[in-house]
Structure formats: C-alpha cells, structure tokens
Design a protein around this motif. Structure first.
Motif, PDB file in Angstrom:
ATOM      1  N   SER A 184       0.847  -1.186   0.000  1.00 35.81           N
ATOM      2  CA  SER A 184       0.000   0.000   0.000  1.00 35.81           C
ATOM      3  C   SER A 184       0.882   1.235   0.000  1.00 35.81           C
ATOM      4  O   SER A 184       1.717   1.418   0.896  1.00 35.81           O
ATOM      5  CB  SER A 184      -0.919   0.001   1.226  1.00 35.81           C
ATOM      6  OG  SER A 184      -1.781   1.120   1.177  1.00 35.81           O
ATOM      7  N   PHE A 226      -6.234   3.910   1.454  1.00 38.98           N
ATOM      8  CA  PHE A 226      -7.202   2.930   1.939  1.00 38.98           C
ATOM      9  C   PHE A 226      -8.131   2.477   0.821  1.00 38.98           C
ATOM     10  O   PHE A 226      -8.419   1.292   0.688  1.00 38.98           O
ATOM     11  CB  PHE A 226      -8.031   3.508   3.087  1.00 38.98           C
ATOM     12  CG  PHE A 226      -7.375   3.431   4.438  1.00 38.98           C
ATOM     13  CD1 PHE A 226      -6.074   2.993   4.608  1.00 38.98           C
ATOM     14  CD2 PHE A 226      -8.079   3.806   5.558  1.00 38.98           C
ATOM     15  CE1 PHE A 226      -5.490   2.927   5.856  1.00 38.98           C
ATOM     16  CE2 PHE A 226      -7.505   3.747   6.824  1.00 38.98           C
ATOM     17  CZ  PHE A 226      -6.209   3.312   6.963  1.00 38.98           C
ATOM     18  N   GLY A 227      -8.614   3.407   0.020  1.00 36.50           N
ATOM     19  CA  GLY A 227      -9.503   3.055  -1.085  1.00 36.50           C
ATOM     20  C   GLY A 227      -8.822   2.128  -2.069  1.00 36.50           C
ATOM     21  O   GLY A 227      -9.421   1.143  -2.528  1.00 36.50           O
ATOM     22  N   LYS A 268      -8.335  -1.328  -0.433  1.00 33.97           N
ATOM     23  CA  LYS A 268      -9.610  -2.054  -0.390  1.00 33.97           C
ATOM     24  C   LYS A 268      -9.923  -2.696  -1.736  1.00 33.97           C
ATOM     25  O   LYS A 268     -10.414  -3.826  -1.789  1.00 33.97           O
ATOM     26  CB  LYS A 268     -10.754  -1.107   0.004  1.00 33.97           C
ATOM     27  CG  LYS A 268     -10.828  -0.797   1.457  1.00 33.97           C
ATOM     28  CD  LYS A 268     -12.030   0.114   1.694  1.00 33.97           C
ATOM     29  CE  LYS A 268     -12.091   0.612   3.098  1.00 33.97           C
ATOM     30  NZ  LYS A 268     -13.253   1.503   3.308  1.00 33.97           N
ATOM     31  N   SER A 269      -9.646  -1.982  -2.826  1.00 34.70           N
ATOM     32  CA  SER A 269      -9.961  -2.555  -4.138  1.00 34.70           C
ATOM     33  C   SER A 269      -9.121  -3.802  -4.402  1.00 34.70           C
ATOM     34  O   SER A 269      -9.625  -4.782  -4.957  1.00 34.70           O
ATOM     35  CB  SER A 269      -9.788  -1.519  -5.251  1.00 34.70           C
ATOM     36  OG  SER A 269      -8.431  -1.207  -5.450  1.00 34.70           O
ATOM     37  N   LEU A 326      -7.756  -5.780  -1.980  1.00 38.26           N
ATOM     38  CA  LEU A 326      -8.213  -6.805  -1.038  1.00 38.26           C
ATOM     39  C   LEU A 326      -9.511  -7.439  -1.523  1.00 38.26           C
ATOM     40  O   LEU A 326      -9.694  -8.654  -1.416  1.00 38.26           O
ATOM     41  CB  LEU A 326      -8.393  -6.203   0.355  1.00 38.26           C
ATOM     42  CG  LEU A 326      -7.110  -5.775   1.071  1.00 38.26           C
ATOM     43  CD1 LEU A 326      -7.438  -4.969   2.319  1.00 38.26           C
ATOM     44  CD2 LEU A 326      -6.237  -6.967   1.406  1.00 38.26           C
ATOM     45  N   ASN A 327     -10.403  -6.632  -2.078  1.00 38.27           N
ATOM     46  CA  ASN A 327     -11.659  -7.172  -2.610  1.00 38.27           C
ATOM     47  C   ASN A 327     -11.406  -8.048  -3.838  1.00 38.27           C
ATOM     48  O   ASN A 327     -12.048  -9.088  -4.007  1.00 38.27           O
ATOM     49  CB  ASN A 327     -12.640  -6.047  -2.945  1.00 38.27           C
ATOM     50  CG  ASN A 327     -13.238  -5.421  -1.702  1.00 38.27           C
ATOM     51  OD1 ASN A 327     -13.401  -6.082  -0.679  1.00 38.27           O
ATOM     52  ND2 ASN A 327     -13.547  -4.142  -1.778  1.00 38.27           N
ATOM     53  N   HIS A 339     -10.206 -11.312  -2.514  1.00 35.16           N
ATOM     54  CA  HIS A 339     -10.947 -11.722  -1.316  1.00 35.16           C
ATOM     55  C   HIS A 339     -11.115 -13.238  -1.212  1.00 35.16           C
ATOM     56  O   HIS A 339     -10.893 -13.822  -0.149  1.00 35.16           O
ATOM     57  CB  HIS A 339     -12.314 -11.036  -1.282  1.00 35.16           C
ATOM     58  CG  HIS A 339     -13.031 -11.246  -0.001  1.00 35.16           C
ATOM     59  ND1 HIS A 339     -13.986 -12.225   0.165  1.00 35.16           N
ATOM     60  CD2 HIS A 339     -12.913 -10.612   1.195  1.00 35.16           C
ATOM     61  CE1 HIS A 339     -14.436 -12.178   1.408  1.00 35.16           C
ATOM     62  NE2 HIS A 339     -13.805 -11.217   2.051  1.00 35.16           N
ATOM     63  N   TYR A 357      -4.179   0.974   9.501  1.00 32.32           N
ATOM     64  CA  TYR A 357      -4.284  -0.130   8.540  1.00 32.32           C
ATOM     65  C   TYR A 357      -4.802  -1.391   9.220  1.00 32.32           C
ATOM     66  O   TYR A 357      -5.635  -2.114   8.660  1.00 32.32           O
ATOM     67  CB  TYR A 357      -2.935  -0.413   7.884  1.00 32.32           C
ATOM     68  CG  TYR A 357      -2.609   0.496   6.735  1.00 32.32           C
ATOM     69  CD1 TYR A 357      -3.073   0.228   5.452  1.00 32.32           C
ATOM     70  CD2 TYR A 357      -1.817   1.626   6.910  1.00 32.32           C
ATOM     71  CE1 TYR A 357      -2.762   1.051   4.379  1.00 32.32           C
ATOM     72  CE2 TYR A 357      -1.504   2.461   5.853  1.00 32.32           C
ATOM     73  CZ  TYR A 357      -1.984   2.171   4.593  1.00 32.32           C
ATOM     74  OH  TYR A 357      -1.685   2.989   3.544  1.00 32.32           O
ATOM     75  N   LEU A 371      -8.476  -1.049   9.610  1.00 34.83           N
ATOM     76  CA  LEU A 371      -9.140  -1.240   8.318  1.00 34.83           C
ATOM     77  C   LEU A 371      -9.291  -2.731   8.002  1.00 34.83           C
ATOM     78  O   LEU A 371     -10.363  -3.187   7.597  1.00 34.83           O
ATOM     79  CB  LEU A 371      -8.358  -0.551   7.200  1.00 34.83           C
ATOM     80  CG  LEU A 371      -8.820  -0.865   5.779  1.00 34.83           C
ATOM     81  CD1 LEU A 371     -10.149  -0.194   5.479  1.00 34.83           C
ATOM     82  CD2 LEU A 371      -7.771  -0.453   4.771  1.00 34.83           C
ATOM     83  N   LEU A 372      -8.221  -3.492   8.209  1.00 39.41           N
ATOM     84  CA  LEU A 372      -8.271  -4.929   7.949  1.00 39.41           C
ATOM     85  C   LEU A 372      -9.283  -5.617   8.860  1.00 39.41           C
ATOM     86  O   LEU A 372     -10.059  -6.457   8.398  1.00 39.41           O
ATOM     87  CB  LEU A 372      -6.879  -5.546   8.115  1.00 39.41           C
ATOM     88  CG  LEU A 372      -5.842  -5.119   7.079  1.00 39.41           C
ATOM     89  CD1 LEU A 372      -4.463  -5.599   7.484  1.00 39.41           C
ATOM     90  CD2 LEU A 372      -6.209  -5.620   5.694  1.00 39.41           C
ATOM     91  N   MET A 423     -12.694  -5.158   7.719  1.00 30.89           N
ATOM     92  CA  MET A 423     -12.997  -5.969   6.535  1.00 30.89           C
ATOM     93  C   MET A 423     -13.024  -7.456   6.860  1.00 30.89           C
ATOM     94  O   MET A 423     -13.184  -8.289   5.974  1.00 30.89           O
ATOM     95  CB  MET A 423     -11.961  -5.692   5.441  1.00 30.89           C
ATOM     96  CG  MET A 423     -12.035  -4.281   4.882  1.00 30.89           C
ATOM     97  SD  MET A 423     -10.842  -4.010   3.546  1.00 30.89           S
ATOM     98  CE  MET A 423     -11.606  -4.977   2.222  1.00 30.89           C
TER      99      MET A 423
END
Length: 186
Positions: free
Chosen positions: A93, A101-102, A105-106, A108-109, A112, A140, A143-144, A147
């Motif tokens: 990151s 973060f955005g 997230k993309s 990680l998604n 996933h 971070y 955030l994890l 999620m």
C-alpha cells in the motif's frame, strides 16, 4: 527444499518491481513499458505483464519465486493468470497516494476469495511512509479488522533489501505455519 510462489500486489508505483529487484538472486524479468498515464501515475515506466525474481532466505532452504503484478486496473486480467499456484500474497500500500485505503480495499476485494478460502496467506506492507507517515500502521490494522481480515502489517522500504527480506521472512514463516496446519488437519 520447498518452492513457494509469492505474488506482490498493489497500485502502480507501490514498489513491486523495486522490491523484487532489491532481493532477487537472479536477474529479474520485467515487462515494463513507457507509462502513458502520467496524470495518474508519476513514473516513467510501468509494468504491464509481470515482474519475476527468486530468493532463498538466509538460513532456509525455501525458494521464494516472486511475481509482481501490474498495478493498473486495465491489466487486472494478469492478476488471475499470475495467481494460479500462488500460496502467498504481499499487498503493498502506497501511503503517499491520495486515497491509500480506497486503493488497498480494491485490491483486497479483488483477492478476497483467495484470502478467505485459505488458498493463500497474505501480509500487508506499507510503503513510502517516509513521504506520508499517515495513515499509520494501527489505522491499517483497524481497516483490515473492519474488513474481517487478519494480516500481519509491516512498514517496508521497497528500495532496501533488508526491509524487503524482513517482509519475506514474515511471509515464509506464515507459509510454513499454514503448511504445517494443513498437514496436521489431514
């Protein structure tokens, strides 16, 4: 000797190519071309296919085959191709981006199912904290957790071989633990 396929994932400019080149014991393979998207990524060249290098960690016999993915969304088809047989994912990151973060997230998604189905172990490396110290490691980690993910989080300098080796040692330990747990379950 065990042979592990480890993939570096992150936005363009997050240091995937640099990290692999800083530790590889062989001449790295790269597919860099002139960057035509300077408005979004301020760098001269960008990876469009893959980066590849190999490293054996000191004191170990495990060979880590390191693959760097292209960071731009338009080359995301390579993520699935490179993901075949991958047992470890290192997310990088870039803390200096406007929305780290955005972007994280993309990624990680996108990965996933690999993270939740137990197909791969993963860690998160935060790069460029010298340029942008915030968000910090605790942010971070939160955030994890939000999620539903539990990954080790490490500040890393992709240019520094010792820093990248620390990241890879943590990955190797998690891979060994995952394999041992898998064998015990049988």
């Amino acid at each position: 000797m065990r042979d592990f396929k480890v993939m570096f994932v992150g936005c363009s400019g997050s240091g995937k190519t640099t990290a692999i080149a800083s530790v590889s014991e062989i001449s790295t393979v790269t597919t860099d071309v002139t960057n035509t998207d300077l408005a979004n990524y301020n760098k001269e060249v960008t990876t469009i296919g893959l980066d590849y290098g190999e490293v054996t960690l000191p004191g170990q016999t495990n060979l880590l085959r390191l693959y760097g993915t292209p960071g731009q969304e338009r080359f995301s088809f390579m993520w699935d191709i490179l993901g075949k047989g991958t047992v470890g994912i290192i997310f990088l990151s870039d803390n200096s981006r406007s929305d780290p973060f955005g972007e994280l997230k993309s990624y990680l998604n996108a990965f996933h199912s690999r993270l939740t189905e137990g197909n791969s172990v993963a860690i998160l490396g935060i790069v460029k904290t010298d340029l942008a110290p915030y968000p910090d490691k605790n942010s971070y980690e939160q955030l994890l957790r939000d999620m539903g993910l539990s990954l080790p989080v490490i500040n890393v300098d992709a240019r520094d071989p010792a820093s990248v080796m620390l990241l890879l040692r943590v990955m190797s330990r998690h891979l060994e633990r995952s394999i041992d747990n898998h064998h015990e379950a049988k």
